[in-house]
Structure formats: structure tokens, C-alpha cells
Design a protein around this motif. Structure first.
Motif, PDB file in Angstrom:
ATOM      1  N   VAL A  63       0.909  -1.250   0.050  1.00 42.75           N
ATOM      2  CA  VAL A  63       0.158   0.064  -0.089  1.00 42.75           C
ATOM      3  C   VAL A  63       0.984   1.207   0.008  1.00 42.75           C
ATOM      4  O   VAL A  63       0.592   2.079  -0.577  1.00 42.75           O
ATOM      5  CB  VAL A  63      -0.911   0.011   1.156  1.00 42.75           C
ATOM      6  CG1 VAL A  63      -1.693   1.225   1.155  1.00 42.75           C
ATOM      7  CG2 VAL A  63      -1.948  -1.005   1.052  1.00 42.75           C
ATOM      8  N   ALA A  64       1.931   1.233   1.008  1.00 37.90           N
ATOM      9  CA  ALA A  64       2.902   2.443   0.873  1.00 37.90           C
ATOM     10  C   ALA A  64       3.459   2.524  -0.509  1.00 37.90           C
ATOM     11  O   ALA A  64       3.686   3.756  -0.961  1.00 37.90           O
ATOM     12  CB  ALA A  64       3.756   2.341   2.039  1.00 37.90           C
ATOM     13  N   ARG A  86       1.166   4.289  -2.985  1.00 38.48           N
ATOM     14  CA  ARG A  86       0.929   5.395  -2.443  1.00 38.48           C
ATOM     15  C   ARG A  86       1.866   6.720  -2.851  1.00 38.48           C
ATOM     16  O   ARG A  86       1.886   7.650  -2.743  1.00 38.48           O
ATOM     17  CB  ARG A  86       0.417   5.606  -1.028  1.00 38.48           C
ATOM     18  CG  ARG A  86      -1.028   5.155  -0.888  1.00 38.48           C
ATOM     19  CD  ARG A  86      -1.504   5.137   0.573  1.00 38.48           C
ATOM     20  NE  ARG A  86      -2.794   4.634   0.846  1.00 38.48           N
ATOM     21  CZ  ARG A  86      -3.304   4.246   1.951  1.00 38.48           C
ATOM     22  NH1 ARG A  86      -2.507   4.187   3.094  1.00 38.48           N
ATOM     23  NH2 ARG A  86      -4.449   3.898   2.037  1.00 38.48           N
ATOM     24  N   SER A  87       3.333   5.769  -2.925  1.00 36.83           N
ATOM     25  CA  SER A  87       4.384   6.687  -3.510  1.00 36.83           C
ATOM     26  C   SER A  87       4.350   7.507  -4.608  1.00 36.83           C
ATOM     27  O   SER A  87       5.080   8.184  -4.941  1.00 36.83           O
ATOM     28  CB  SER A  87       5.739   5.733  -3.136  1.00 36.83           C
ATOM     29  OG  SER A  87       5.588   4.906  -4.200  1.00 36.83           O
ATOM     30  N   SER A 119      -1.981   6.454  -6.438  1.00 35.80           N
ATOM     31  CA  SER A 119      -2.417   6.562  -5.039  1.00 35.80           C
ATOM     32  C   SER A 119      -3.834   6.889  -5.386  1.00 35.80           C
ATOM     33  O   SER A 119      -4.979   6.608  -4.778  1.00 35.80           O
ATOM     34  CB  SER A 119      -1.903   7.697  -4.315  1.00 35.80           C
ATOM     35  OG  SER A 119      -2.410   7.827  -3.043  1.00 35.80           O
ATOM     36  N   GLN A 120      -4.311   8.027  -6.409  1.00 32.93           N
ATOM     37  CA  GLN A 120      -5.642   8.447  -6.739  1.00 32.93           C
ATOM     38  C   GLN A 120      -6.402   7.486  -7.202  1.00 32.93           C
ATOM     39  O   GLN A 120      -7.678   7.126  -6.989  1.00 32.93           O
ATOM     40  CB  GLN A 120      -5.398   9.641  -7.692  1.00 32.93           C
ATOM     41  CG  GLN A 120      -4.859  10.906  -6.854  1.00 32.93           C
ATOM     42  CD  GLN A 120      -4.764  12.310  -8.132  1.00 32.93           C
ATOM     43  OE1 GLN A 120      -5.368  11.787  -9.356  1.00 32.93           O
ATOM     44  NE2 GLN A 120      -3.964  13.100  -7.621  1.00 32.93           N
ATOM     45  N   ALA A 141      -7.612   5.017  -4.446  1.00 39.25           N
ATOM     46  CA  ALA A 141      -8.429   5.825  -3.688  1.00 39.25           C
ATOM     47  C   ALA A 141      -9.823   5.589  -4.267  1.00 39.25           C
ATOM     48  O   ALA A 141     -10.864   5.190  -3.751  1.00 39.25           O
ATOM     49  CB  ALA A 141      -8.332   6.976  -3.310  1.00 39.25           C
ATOM     50  N   ALA A 158      -7.961  -2.377  -0.138  1.00 37.87           N
ATOM     51  CA  ALA A 158      -6.451  -1.861  -0.702  1.00 37.87           C
ATOM     52  C   ALA A 158      -5.570  -2.857  -1.240  1.00 37.87           C
ATOM     53  O   ALA A 158      -4.783  -2.642  -2.334  1.00 37.87           O
ATOM     54  CB  ALA A 158      -5.800  -1.085   0.531  1.00 37.87           C
ATOM     55  N   CYS A 189      -4.126  -2.503  -5.213  1.00 41.20           N
ATOM     56  CA  CYS A 189      -2.815  -2.791  -5.237  1.00 41.20           C
ATOM     57  C   CYS A 189      -2.326  -3.695  -6.341  1.00 41.20           C
ATOM     58  O   CYS A 189      -1.630  -3.573  -7.045  1.00 41.20           O
ATOM     59  CB  CYS A 189      -2.205  -2.713  -3.864  1.00 41.20           C
ATOM     60  SG  CYS A 189      -1.943  -1.566  -2.866  1.00 41.20           S
TER      61      CYS A 189
END
Length: 314
Positions: A179-180, A183-184, A189-190, A193, A203, A207
Motif C-alpha cells: 500500500v505504501a 501511495r508513493s 494513489s488516486q 482511492a 486496498a 494494489c
């Protein structure tokens, strides 16, 4: 010879059989340094036309070749082995050796075409690696829990429970890292979401889809279903009308969509109604669930491709 020069490669664990368009063939060790040296030599020989390396998908054994091509700026394509073999048979090539396979790959690329693979972003490579590692830990956990169910003695159960807890912790860490990593990247990341706004999509699923399908958002209904191996193909001839079956596609993507579909038919009102409608029409439970999986990948493709698209509340 027109345009680029195709280079067909038959990949094995220890060696690479290479066939350069025009007839030249040689064998090299499947090692990064040897591959880079050969590519540089071929680049000098065909500087004007340019090279396009093609090989059949062989798991991890082709990774060194692919990475070397990217490092040297050479176009590289990973071909579907079944399509290549079917083309060879259709061309009358029945014999099969490593040398022949390299020549067949070269001929297939010239006749049919081979879109080059683009080097993935670093975060995408990381997520794919974490997904494989997570899958290995999950499989280990299944084995441990199976042993635990069959074990009665307390001293052995304690060890198995400890191992299961350790694996659970490792899986949780890997999921957090995935997840991280997604989101990087601001765009990814958008997309994640927006995907997780759909009931049934968490999530981890978002991913997985983003990492496994770089094309997500550009596919359309038919290509998205086919890519996931969820498109029902016809089997008709004359007066015969056979059952439709799904086939091919990316198995890892189908696995990633299975549990979200199971969750969706319970908690997503729209997909729940869709599933129940199929069941009332006499569709088998697995057929109906496959249809839900197909709806999900089509929906996720649309979400990824249209930032302004908002899924119906469910």
C-alpha cells in the motif's frame, strides 16, 4: 530487410539460443554480463536498423535478458508460448529444438508483430515482488493451519500456532509495504482511492490490479475481460452451439479478483442483485461468480481510465 532486425531467443535456465533475423545463430550463457556483451556487439552490427529482441515467457529465466535489453536501450517483447507454437505448426514446422525454437520466435515476431514491453516504474516492480512474497507466505500459512487442524498434542500445537502467528505478521507487513509503495506514486494513489470506493474492493485488491495490469484504464470492456481470462468464448459450428468457456488470460489477476467477487455478492447491492439474477436464470454458482469478476475488472478499468467517473453507491 525492412526496418528493425528481430532477434529470436529461446530461453532456458543455463543458456540462451539466439537467432538473428537473416540466419545467424549462436548460443550464450544465461548470465547478465554475457547477455549485455552480446547485445552491445549486435547493436554495433545493426546500428542503422535497430534491434528488437523477442522471447517466450519462461518465468524468471528470461528476467536477465529482459533487464539487459532495457539497460542497453533495446526493444524487448515477451511472447505467448502457445501462440508461437501454434504459429509454428500452422507454418509446417513440426520439429522442436532450442535452435529451431529461437528461429521460430524470430519468424513469429516478423510475421505477427510483437509490441515491446516498457520498463516498469520502480514502485510497480516492488509491489509485484511483494505480491509474490506474500503469496508464498500465505501458502505456508495454509500448510501450517492444515497441520494444526490434524494435531492433538499441546506441545506441537503451540509450535504450529506460533508459526501461524509469525506468518500472519509477515503477511500484514507485506500488505502495508504494498500500500505504501502504491501511495508513493501520486497517480496510482488516486486510482487506488477511487477503486476502494467500490464495496468489495480493498486496498490489497486495488494494489494487485494496479501492479499486475499496467494497461488498466486503457482497455475497454472486451479487452479487460480477455486480459483477466474472464471472457466467455464461443464454440459454435454449423448447427452446433457449444457452451461458452473462459480461457487464457492472467491467472494472478483472476486470483486477485476472486475473493473481492465473493465479498461483493454479499455486500455490494448492485453486484449482489446481478449475481442473484443470474442464479435465478439457472446459471451455476461458479458461472455467476465469474460474471461478477468480469464486471469488477471492467468497472476497475473504467474507474482507472476516467478520473471523473463515480461508481453508483452500493
Amino acid at each position: 530487410m525492412i526496418g528493425k532486425v528481430y532477434v529470436g531467443v529461446d530461453v532456458s535456465k543455463a543458456k540462451l539460443d539466439v537467432c538473428v533475423e537473416g540466419g545467424r545463430a549462436f548460443v550464450i550463457e544465461n548470465a547478465p554480463k554475457k547477455i549485455v556483451a552480446s547485445l552491445r556487439r549486435l547493436l554495433k552490427e545493426h546500428a542503422a536498423a535497430g534491434l528488437h529482441v523477442c522471447y517466450e515467457s519462461t518465468g524468471v529465466y528470461g528476467d536477465a535478458l529482459r533487464d539487459a535489453c532495457w539497460a542497453c536501450g533495446v526493444a524487448v517483447s515477451v511472447l505467448n508460448a502457445k501462440q508461437v507454437r501454434d504459429w509454428a505448426k500452422g507454418s509446417g514446422q513440426m520439429a522442436k529444438t532450442d535452435k529451431i525454437d529461437a528461429r521460430v520466435v524470430c519468424g513469429f515476431a516478423r510475421a505477427v508483430g510483437a509490441p515491446p514491453c516498457e520498463a516498469p516504474a520502480e514502485w510497480r516492480t516492488l509491489v509485484r515482488g511483494l505480491l509474490k512474497l506474500r503469496e508464498a507466505f500465505v501458502q505456508q500459512r495454509v500448510l501450517v493451519l492444515g497441520h494444526l487442524e490434524q494435531t492433538a498434542e499441546a506441545r506441537f500445537r503451540k509450535r504450529l500456532e506460533s508459526e501461524a502467528a509469525r506468518l500472519d505478521k509477515q503477511v500484514g507487513k507485506l500488505e502495508a509495504e504494498m500500500v505504501a509503495a502504491v501511495r508513493s506514486d501520486a497517480d496510482a494513489s488516486q486510482v487506488m482511492a477511487r477503486m476502494t470506493s467500490v464495496k468489495g474492493i480493498g486496498a490489497l485488491t486495488a494494489c494487485s490490479v494496479i501492479a499486475l495490469v499496467p494497461e488498466i484504464g486503457t482497455l475497454g470492456r472486451k479487452r479487460a475481460a480477455a486480459l483477466a481470462g474472464l471472457a466467455p468464448y464461443a464454440d459454435d459450428s454449423g448447427t452446433h452451439s457449444g457452451e461458452r468457456h473462459i480461457r487464457a488470460g492472467r491467472a494472478d489477476l483472476r486470483r486477485a479478483l476472486y475473493m473481492p467477487a465473493v465479498c461483493a455478492i454479499r455486500h455490494n447491492l448492485i453486484l449482489k442483485a446481478f449475481y442473484k439474477g443470474l442464479r435465478k436464470r439457472g446459471k451455476h454458482a461458479k458461472v455467476a461468480l465469474t460474471a461478477v469478476m468480469r464486471r469488477l475488472i471492467i468497472l476497475l478499468d473504467r474507474i482507472a481510465g476516467k478520473p471523473g467517473f463515480v461508481p453508483c453507491a452500493s
